[in-house]
Write an enzyme that holds these catalytic residues in place. Structure first.
Site, PDB file in Angstrom:
ATOM      1  N   LEU A  12      46.928  37.882  49.441  1.00  0.00           N
ATOM      2  CA  LEU A  12      47.889  38.491  48.709  1.00  0.00           C
ATOM      3  C   LEU A  12      48.586  37.471  47.758  1.00  0.00           C
ATOM      4  O   LEU A  12      49.663  37.431  47.547  1.00  0.00           O
ATOM      5  CB  LEU A  12      49.057  39.324  49.652  1.00  0.00           C
ATOM      6  CG  LEU A  12      48.474  40.527  50.010  1.00  0.00           C
ATOM      7  CD1 LEU A  12      49.369  41.206  50.917  1.00  0.00           C
ATOM      8  CD2 LEU A  12      47.960  41.472  48.731  1.00  0.00           C
ATOM      9  N   VAL A  15      46.404  36.662  42.574  1.00  0.00           N
ATOM     10  CA  VAL A  15      45.519  37.709  41.812  1.00  0.00           C
ATOM     11  C   VAL A  15      45.675  38.820  43.016  1.00  0.00           C
ATOM     12  O   VAL A  15      45.618  40.214  42.577  1.00  0.00           O
ATOM     13  CB  VAL A  15      44.041  37.247  42.117  1.00  0.00           C
ATOM     14  CG1 VAL A  15      43.113  38.111  41.586  1.00  0.00           C
ATOM     15  CG2 VAL A  15      43.989  36.059  41.050  1.00  0.00           C
ATOM     16  N   GLY A  17      47.986  40.193  44.798  1.00  0.00           N
ATOM     17  CA  GLY A  17      49.274  40.965  44.408  1.00  0.00           C
ATOM     18  C   GLY A  17      48.929  41.807  43.064  1.00  0.00           C
ATOM     19  O   GLY A  17      49.306  43.068  43.061  1.00  0.00           O
ATOM     20  N   GLU A 137      32.626  39.377  39.614  1.00  0.00           N
ATOM     21  CA  GLU A 137      32.943  39.362  38.264  1.00  0.00           C
ATOM     22  C   GLU A 137      34.033  38.342  38.152  1.00  0.00           C
ATOM     23  O   GLU A 137      34.301  37.516  37.020  1.00  0.00           O
ATOM     24  CB  GLU A 137      33.162  40.486  37.579  1.00  0.00           C
ATOM     25  CG  GLU A 137      33.571  40.747  36.053  1.00  0.00           C
ATOM     26  CD  GLU A 137      32.402  40.303  35.251  1.00  0.00           C
ATOM     27  OE1 GLU A 137      32.269  39.139  34.639  1.00  0.00           O
ATOM     28  OE2 GLU A 137      31.457  40.879  35.062  1.00  0.00           O
ATOM     29  N   GLY A 142      37.461  34.861  34.327  1.00  0.00           N
ATOM     30  CA  GLY A 142      38.608  35.929  34.434  1.00  0.00           C
ATOM     31  C   GLY A 142      38.232  37.145  34.105  1.00  0.00           C
ATOM     32  O   GLY A 142      37.308  37.618  34.444  1.00  0.00           O
ATOM     33  N   LYS A 213      31.190  27.276  38.497  1.00  0.00           N
ATOM     34  CA  LYS A 213      31.063  28.558  37.628  1.00  0.00           C
ATOM     35  C   LYS A 213      29.741  28.444  36.961  1.00  0.00           C
ATOM     36  O   LYS A 213      29.017  29.489  36.780  1.00  0.00           O
ATOM     37  CB  LYS A 213      32.238  28.454  36.637  1.00  0.00           C
ATOM     38  CG  LYS A 213      33.555  29.038  37.310  1.00  0.00           C
ATOM     39  CD  LYS A 213      34.850  28.655  36.352  1.00  0.00           C
ATOM     40  CE  LYS A 213      36.099  29.252  36.941  1.00  0.00           C
ATOM     41  NZ  LYS A 213      37.100  28.775  36.320  1.00  0.00           N
ATOM     42  N   GLY A 310      44.768  34.057  35.471  1.00  0.00           N
ATOM     43  CA  GLY A 310      46.035  34.857  35.438  1.00  0.00           C
ATOM     44  C   GLY A 310      45.880  36.138  36.308  1.00  0.00           C
ATOM     45  O   GLY A 310      44.718  36.526  36.074  1.00  0.00           O
TER      46      GLY A 310
END
Lengths: 447, 447
Positions: A12, A15, A17, A137, A142, A213, A310
């Site tokens: 939590l 992300v 949350g 994903e 992001g 990545k 974000g």
């Protein structure tokens, strides 16, 4: 409307949350405004969570959630239909929790790039064995749907290259260095102050995050087994403001790129500061934004640009992955059966071919430039541009660097050559004592 | 390996031929190099085609194909598993062939934007009734996976706006006009010579092609019933080189955009020449390239850029749609059940809100500018910029337009106002006889 997809969520943080709040927001809408349920044909309902402390769950203010202290217990809970892992980390508890979910036949969504890069093949094999989805994903780019694009969007095509700006911290720092003519250290501090960089920035600025990545994207695009150790990695900490300035003058911009490219030696995977042409789509991407260019065989490239981090942006990707599960859409985690994935190996960078930007501090005495030119010629390296600056920062015009009255940096741009040739020539040049310090070498990426 | 997906293809023009060759290329590869079969877990095999003449089939040079003269007969052929429609046209034979396939329980792939824009809801309802896919990735943005992105990539999100450059012909013409300072007519001729524009260019340059595409994207993003008649349409034929020059000076570039945006009056759909800020991703897109920006509620936008036309690029999207069918992935055609789609209506453009660029040919006499200013003020229109050029093309500096010794164009940029206010003010100004000809009005899009 059919039964809801009941979701268990472990982790939590920011992300986690955001995912919980996004699911709750849709659930609390009137049915006609619950776009998620409308799109999926069924509600997607968060029913249980796991976190370090139960207080984190209460802080969400979402009624009716069940708290399960152990992520692995939650993952296999008979009351959940899908498991979302947002704890992070390449090992346990994330790994064992995902294994528990897959083994119990439950589809999994994760944003955990480290885990997918390190154990992706084993986890995909387990998912395949149990016939369930393993969606990630949010692990790359992001909110940009790059995993889905590579997994499903170009099924009939081969790729020449996939490359992009995959780390917002580095792109922010390079953008600031260029825009404000500041040092790397100053911009890093600024990024830390704004929360764009961690207290220990190594993972981001030395390229390891980008390496994980690009390893994932290379697997999706080229069908190689995902393996971050197959990626050559070089970070941005050695980039100087004068490199950014010289790049602009030469028609380039410096970006930290992850690149996966088909070569005669196999799939080359690398992360390093890169000169990209100023008119390329990637050169336009400034600040914390991410971007990926997909270069298919046979037609012009496709570029995807958007927020790479974000809470809300990453949650968007996590929830889209959940929606695919709710709708019954399931593609192989890496776009093909794991047994079809081929072994990857570390790119032999000495055989890398391309153009190079080289910045040297030439010692101010007669014959210096002749020595430099000779050793480049010995390695069959041809020069596209030579720039020497006076002390005042103005280009020196057409005269030879040898005629400079004070020592000054010399910038060379080569035509396509090999890494090996550049390294050998520079080693000889250094041995001759005609340059001070170490040369700066930045690879140029064609577009 | 399981049974192949047997494909029937109607239409062997540029795109149809490219699809046939792409499928054939994969089929003729060794199994380990057939990336399409590897990704799908089964081969995708073209077995029968329909075209105006059987000679078109033979020209492909693909052995073993069956020719079926009637598209509708092919569509319902018991020997095919999926039907690909690449004939084009909003009516028959494309429409009845797709209906025949769907009614026979066969999934359909089409690149036919006109048909999907005009009859998309009815066809989606039929697909839904028979539980089969209706995929149309290639109808918008060529190889750019924008349909999949909107249909599946943001399932948990609401959108504020979706907008983009959806017609390569117009973008090519505007790019050339700006780059070479040429007239619209000259650039159109050039585009026709290069095959970028049709002999009758009306459908492209007057915005109707873009309208069909934005209607499809609006349906996917906002859940409105697809309806090209709900789109306000204005083309680029009135754009003058001086508009492009003035735009650059003001920090903008002119693009023909399709825009679908959530407003208080509902979903506004419009196509018109638009001023976009020079630093926006869409402003960077030059030539025949397409681009779409997706503006989700709650986080920064995502932009997808790539080739919007061409045989290979469009075939890539068609084959990806087929691959989804081969893999058993099926989402609702418009991303949600057709019964959940809400009615769309034509945007009341007089209530459109935004900034405006206005170019006037002001008559050279005392009081002209005072008259213009008064009527703008009467409609509560505030000005962000005023530019007047001397005859020699230099900006006039700080002095009032009234002091100009020769008549000259005046360029006004307004702050946000309404279409209604702008139209009323300009009508009054024209009635007062202080301007020559009709004013040029170009809407400004925020980014």
């Amino acid at each position: 409307m059919v039964a809801p997809l009941k979701v268990g969520l472990a982790g939590l943080g920011t992300v986690g949350g955001s995912v919980a709040r996004l699911l709750q927001k849709q659930e609390s809408n009137a049915p006609e405004s619950n776009v998620l349920a409308t799109r999926c044909g069924r509600p997607v309902k968060l029913v249980a969570v796991s976190a370090k402390a139960e207080a984190e769950m209460h802080a969400l203010g979402i009624p009716g959630l069940r708290f399960v202290p152990s992520p692995a217990t939650l993952a296999a809970d008979p009351e959940i239909d899908a498991f979302v892992e947002l704890m992070g980390g390449a090992g346990d508890p994330a790994k064992s929790a995902i294994e528990a979910a897959l083994s119990a036949g439950k589809p999994v969504v994760t944003a955990n790039k480290a885990l997918i890069a390190r154990h992706g093949v084993a986890l995909a094999t387990l998912a395949e064995k149990h016939g369930v989805a393993l969606n990630f994903e949010a692990a790359v780019g992001g909110a940009i749907p790059v995993v889905k694009t590579l997994r499903e969007g170009f099924a009939g095509n081969s790729f020449e290259r996939v490359y992009g700006i995959l780390n917002g911290t580095c792109n922010y720092i390079l953008s600031r260095m260029e825009g404000e003519k500041l040092s790397f250290a100053d911009c890093l501090r600024e990024a830390q102050r704004l929360g764009y960089a961690e207290a220990d920035p190594t993972f981001d600025v030395e390229g390891f995050d980008t390496a994980q990545k690009i390893a994932i994207l290379a697997s999706l695009a080229f069908g190689v087994q995902v393996d971050p150790d197959a990626v050559f990695v070089e970070g941005i900490s050695s980039i100087m403001p004068e490199d950014l300035e010289a790049a602009a003058e030469l028609g380039y911009r410096i970006k930290l790129l992850g690149v996966a490219v088909r070569t005669e030696q196999g799939i080359e995977q690398r992360v390093h500061p890169t000169m990209v042409r100023l008119d390329s789509p990637l050169a336009q991407v400034m600040g914390v934004t991410n971007a990926v260019t997909v270069d298919p065989a046979g037609f012009p490239p496709i570029t995807l640009v958007g927020p790479g981090a974000g809470g809300a942006a990453t949650a968007s990707a996590v929830v889209a992955d959940l929606a695919d599960i709710a709708r019954g859409l399931r593609a192989a985690p890496f776009g093909r059966p794991t047994e079809a994935l081929i072994g990857s190996r570390r790119a032999p960078m000495q055989r890398h071919e391309g153009g190079y930007y080289i910045r040297l501090a030439a010692v101010d005495r007669p014959g210096t430039f002749a020595t430099i030119a000779k050793h480049l010629a010995d390695e069959h390296i041809s020069l596209e541009s030579i720039v020497q600056r006076r002390r005042n920062g103005e280009p020196h015009g057409g005269s030879s660097p040898d005629s400079a009255q004070t020592p000054a940096p010399v910038i060379l741009v080569t035509y396509a050559t090999t890494e090996d040739a550049v390294r050998k020539a520079l080693s000889e040049i250094k041995n001759r004592g005609v340059i001070a310090g170490n040369p700066q070498v930045i690879r140029i990426e064609k577009n």
